[in-house]
Design an enzyme around this catalytic site. Structure first.
Site, short mmCIF file in Angstrom:
data_model
loop_
_atom_site.label_atom_id
_atom_site.label_comp_id
_atom_site.label_asym_id
_atom_site.label_seq_id
_atom_site.Cartn_x
_atom_site.Cartn_y
_atom_site.Cartn_z
N GLY A 23 0.84 -1.18 0.00
CA GLY A 23 0.00 0.00 0.00
C GLY A 23 0.88 1.24 0.00
N CYS A 24 0.43 2.31 -0.66
CA CYS A 24 1.26 3.51 -0.72
C CYS A 24 1.46 4.14 0.66
CB CYS A 24 0.68 4.52 -1.71
SG CYS A 24 -1.07 4.93 -1.45
N ASN A 25 0.40 4.14 1.48
CA ASN A 25 0.55 4.64 2.85
C ASN A 25 1.49 3.74 3.65
OD1 ASN A 25 -1.32 6.69 2.36
ND2 ASN A 25 -3.05 5.51 3.14
#
Length: 342
Positions: free
Chosen positions: A148-150
């Site tokens: 996930g980018c986060n």
């Protein structure tokens, strides 16, 4: 030798970003593009910014001849990738950009995504795609699960500190400011310009964000015992980028030293001079990560900041970096383009 690439789900933001990156890749050729709802359309119709490129038209996944494909990027929605990848040729290398294979534990997947996994055997085989920490495993992988980018941003800031034991593992607060493209290209009322601009808002507060599953999995693995961070993301009116602000307890100079040492040989991760703050502007449209450390006015407390572009290093750039390793190519191939400024 040039590698033939298929992009499944090329009509979304991450699919378009993959095309943008691979366009100048010295060793990759886009041989197939799929987009079921836009099958039969030219990419120039879907994304006019790509009209200068000679690309295959979008087609359905079932119409792709995979016999000549070396690697497929799967840029499909969550819960869709698992059934699609299960049906692909067993020897085809795949980089999945969805959340479907990020969590190793089937029970954790069901907890965070609300349904049983449709391909548990593949889930066991998948390698977590945080390149700088799983590089050797990725080289020999058949299936890599993009982070996930986060989750990637928070891990770049905190994972070396957890591994080194230089911060209090029970006192980690992580705040993320996220650009709107992280929510995907599907129409959503709260993402309309009139609803989003000139404001900012927290979301998935109180420990409900799905990327917490990745934080729990990876931070606990790094520490050798359970670690649960306090995490809240915020949606802000910018197209690209993530700013992670982590508040930790530990010696600021030691924290900066651990990060500097851990990333000293990493091409894409730059630890800034002590006390220097990073900006999302400085990594926009690139595969780079900038990290800054600042001492707090209270001794024994520090702030760690990390920035990256959610569509590039947080997703499609990371995917290409992993694909390079899987295909035996230079890890940095096609990824050394400078950030966009202003």
């Amino acid at each position: 030798m040039t590698k033939n690439i298929a992009i499944l789900g090329a009509s979304g933001y991450t699919g378009a970003e993959l095309v943008r990156i691979i366009a100048t890749h010295p060793d990759m050729r886009i041989a197939a593009l799929t987009g079921d709802r836009k099958a039969g359309m030219a990419m120039a119709q879907v994304f006019p910014f790509l009209r200068h490129m000679d690309l295959p038209d979008l087609t359905r996944i079932e119409d792709v001849d995979f016999s000549g494909i070396d690697l497929a990027f799967c840029a499909l929605p969550h819960a869709t990738s698992q059934s699609v990848i299960k049906a692909l040729p067993a020897d085809l290398k795949v980089v999945d950009l969805s959340a479907d294979f990020r969590l190793r534990d089937p029970a954790a997947y069901q907890k965070w995504y609300g349904k049983a996994h449709d391909a548990p055997e593949l889930q066991k085989q998948a390698i977590y795609g945080l390149t700088e920490f799983y590089r050797d495993d990725i080289r020999s992988a058949r299936l890599v699960a993009g982070t996930g980018c986060n989750a990637a941003t928070g891990q770049f800031a905190l994972r070396p500190l957890i591994e080194a034991g230089v911060i209090d593992l029970d006192q980690i607060i992580l705040d993320l400011k996220c650009g709107v493209s992280g929510a995907g290209r599907s129409l959503k009322e709260n993402l309309l310009h009139a609803e989003l601009s000139e404001g900012a808002q927290p979301y998935a507060a109180g420990g409900t964000h799905r990327h917490l599953g990745e934080f729990d999995q990876e931070f606990s693995r790094a520490a050798g015992r359970p670690v649960q961070v306090q995490f809240t993301p915020h949606l802000i009116p910018m197209n690209r980028g993530i700013l992670a602000s982590a508040w930790v307890q530990g010696d600021a100079a030691a924290i900066h030293g651990v990060l500097s040492d851990r990333y000293a040989d990493e091409v894409f991760i730059h630890v800034l001079p002590f006390g220097t703050l990073p900006s999302t502007h400085d990594v926009r449209g690139s595969n780079f990560v900038h990290i800054g450390v600042v001492a707090d006015r209270v001794a024994g407390r520090a702030s760690v900041f990390a920035v990256l572009d959610n569509l590039t290093k947080g997703s499609s750039g990371q995917a290409v970096q992993n694909a390079n390793l899987m295909l035996g190519l230079d890890e940095t191939a096609g990824l050394m383009f400078a950030p966009l400024f202003p």
